[in-house]
Write a protein that holds these residues in place. Structure first.
Motif, mmCIF file in Angstrom:
data_model
loop_
_atom_site.group_PDB
_atom_site.id
_atom_site.type_symbol
_atom_site.label_atom_id
_atom_site.label_comp_id
_atom_site.label_asym_id
_atom_site.label_seq_id
_atom_site.Cartn_x
_atom_site.Cartn_y
_atom_site.Cartn_z
ATOM 1 N N CYS A 38 0.844 -1.189 0.000
ATOM 2 C CA CYS A 38 0.000 0.000 0.000
ATOM 3 C C CYS A 38 0.883 1.243 0.000
ATOM 4 O O CYS A 38 2.056 1.187 0.354
ATOM 5 N N LYS A 76 -3.272 3.887 1.266
ATOM 6 C CA LYS A 76 -4.186 3.920 0.118
ATOM 7 C C LYS A 76 -3.568 3.129 -1.020
ATOM 8 O O LYS A 76 -2.413 2.724 -0.962
ATOM 9 N N ASN A 77 -4.353 2.911 -2.060
ATOM 10 C CA ASN A 77 -3.911 2.173 -3.252
ATOM 11 C C ASN A 77 -3.332 0.805 -2.899
ATOM 12 O O ASN A 77 -2.295 0.392 -3.419
ATOM 13 N N THR A 80 -5.318 -5.554 -4.392
ATOM 14 C CA THR A 80 -6.496 -6.353 -3.998
ATOM 15 C C THR A 80 -6.103 -7.652 -3.298
ATOM 16 O O THR A 80 -6.912 -8.234 -2.591
ATOM 17 N N THR A 83 -5.192 -8.010 2.269
ATOM 18 C CA THR A 83 -6.436 -7.781 3.006
ATOM 19 C C THR A 83 -6.226 -7.329 4.444
ATOM 20 O O THR A 83 -7.177 -6.946 5.115
ATOM 21 N N VAL A 137 -8.694 -2.357 2.831
ATOM 22 C CA VAL A 137 -9.487 -2.404 1.602
ATOM 23 C C VAL A 137 -8.659 -1.787 0.484
ATOM 24 O O VAL A 137 -7.819 -0.922 0.723
ATOM 25 N N SER A 138 -8.898 -2.217 -0.728
ATOM 26 C CA SER A 138 -8.127 -1.701 -1.861
ATOM 27 C C SER A 138 -8.798 -0.493 -2.501
ATOM 28 O O SER A 138 -8.178 0.214 -3.290
ATOM 29 N N THR A 139 -10.052 -0.238 -2.162
ATOM 30 C CA THR A 139 -10.823 0.807 -2.836
ATOM 31 C C THR A 139 -11.040 2.039 -1.973
ATOM 32 O O THR A 139 -12.089 2.660 -2.026
ATOM 33 N N GLY A 140 -10.099 2.393 -1.176
ATOM 34 C CA GLY A 140 -10.257 3.583 -0.349
ATOM 35 C C GLY A 140 -9.069 3.766 0.570
ATOM 36 O O GLY A 140 -8.054 3.080 0.460
ATOM 37 N N GLU A 141 -9.226 4.689 1.501
ATOM 38 C CA GLU A 141 -8.166 4.981 2.448
ATOM 39 C C GLU A 141 -8.346 4.118 3.704
ATOM 40 O O GLU A 141 -9.450 3.980 4.216
#
Length: 173
Positions: A38, A76-77, A80, A83, A137-141
């Motif tokens: 991340c 962030k980023n 996927t 986890t 999570v991969s879709t947010g901060e």
């Protein structure tokens, strides 16, 4: 001649002797280096956590805490495939106590006190050991929350600068 003979004998004896090392066990290290982790956000990658000005009277005995301050690391980023993560803080510990970060050696530094870091469950994190696990999570901060505080290491605390430095490593699960 006798000196030469003795030297040859010693040399010959050393050629046939072997070193003996005691072996009580071994340690195998393992791990994985991943291609991408991340991204730590710019506002938390090199931050200053201001614990404020705290009076020596806030530490009536060894082990007393004061000046608690929340801080967080933001990721962030995240890929996927990742986890969860833990965080390892390092730095110079107070002698004999790996849960307390020693103060930076500087002129007139405070004594009898160090800095402790706890996770979002208020569990003290020992230096060089993993925090509790934080889901990612991969879709947010992702906000990984911690608290820092002064902790007295003796019955007497003296006044002065009370700064410390800790690097951190994100360890992905």
């Amino acid at each position: 001649m006798n000196k030469n003979l003795i030297a040859v004998a010693v040399l010959a004896a050393s050629a046939f002797s072997t070193s003996v090392f005691a072996e009580d066990g071994k340690v195998n290290f393992s791990g994985t280096i991943i291609p991408q982790g991340c991204e730590v956000t710019a506002d938390t990658v090199n931050q200053i956590v201001d614990l404020g000005k705290v009076s020596v009277t806030s530490f009536p005995s060894s082990g007393a805490t004061a000046g608690s301050k929340d801080f967080s690391l933001k990721l962030k980023n995240c890929p996927t495939t990742i986890t969860a993560a833990t965080v390892r803080f390092d730095g110079i510990q107070v002698p004999g106590n790996n849960s307390i970060l020693a103060l930076t050696d500087e002129a007139n530094v405070a004594t009898g006190v160090g800095i402790q870091i706890a996770d979002n469950q208020n569990k003290v994190i020992n230096l060089h050991q993993d925090s509790n696990e934080y889901p990612l999570v991969s879709t947010g901060e992702n906000i990984l929350k911690f608290v820092a505080r002064y902790v007295s290491t003796s019955a007497t605390v003296t006044a002065g600068p009370a700064n410390a430095v800790s690097n951190f490593t994100i360890v992905y699960q």
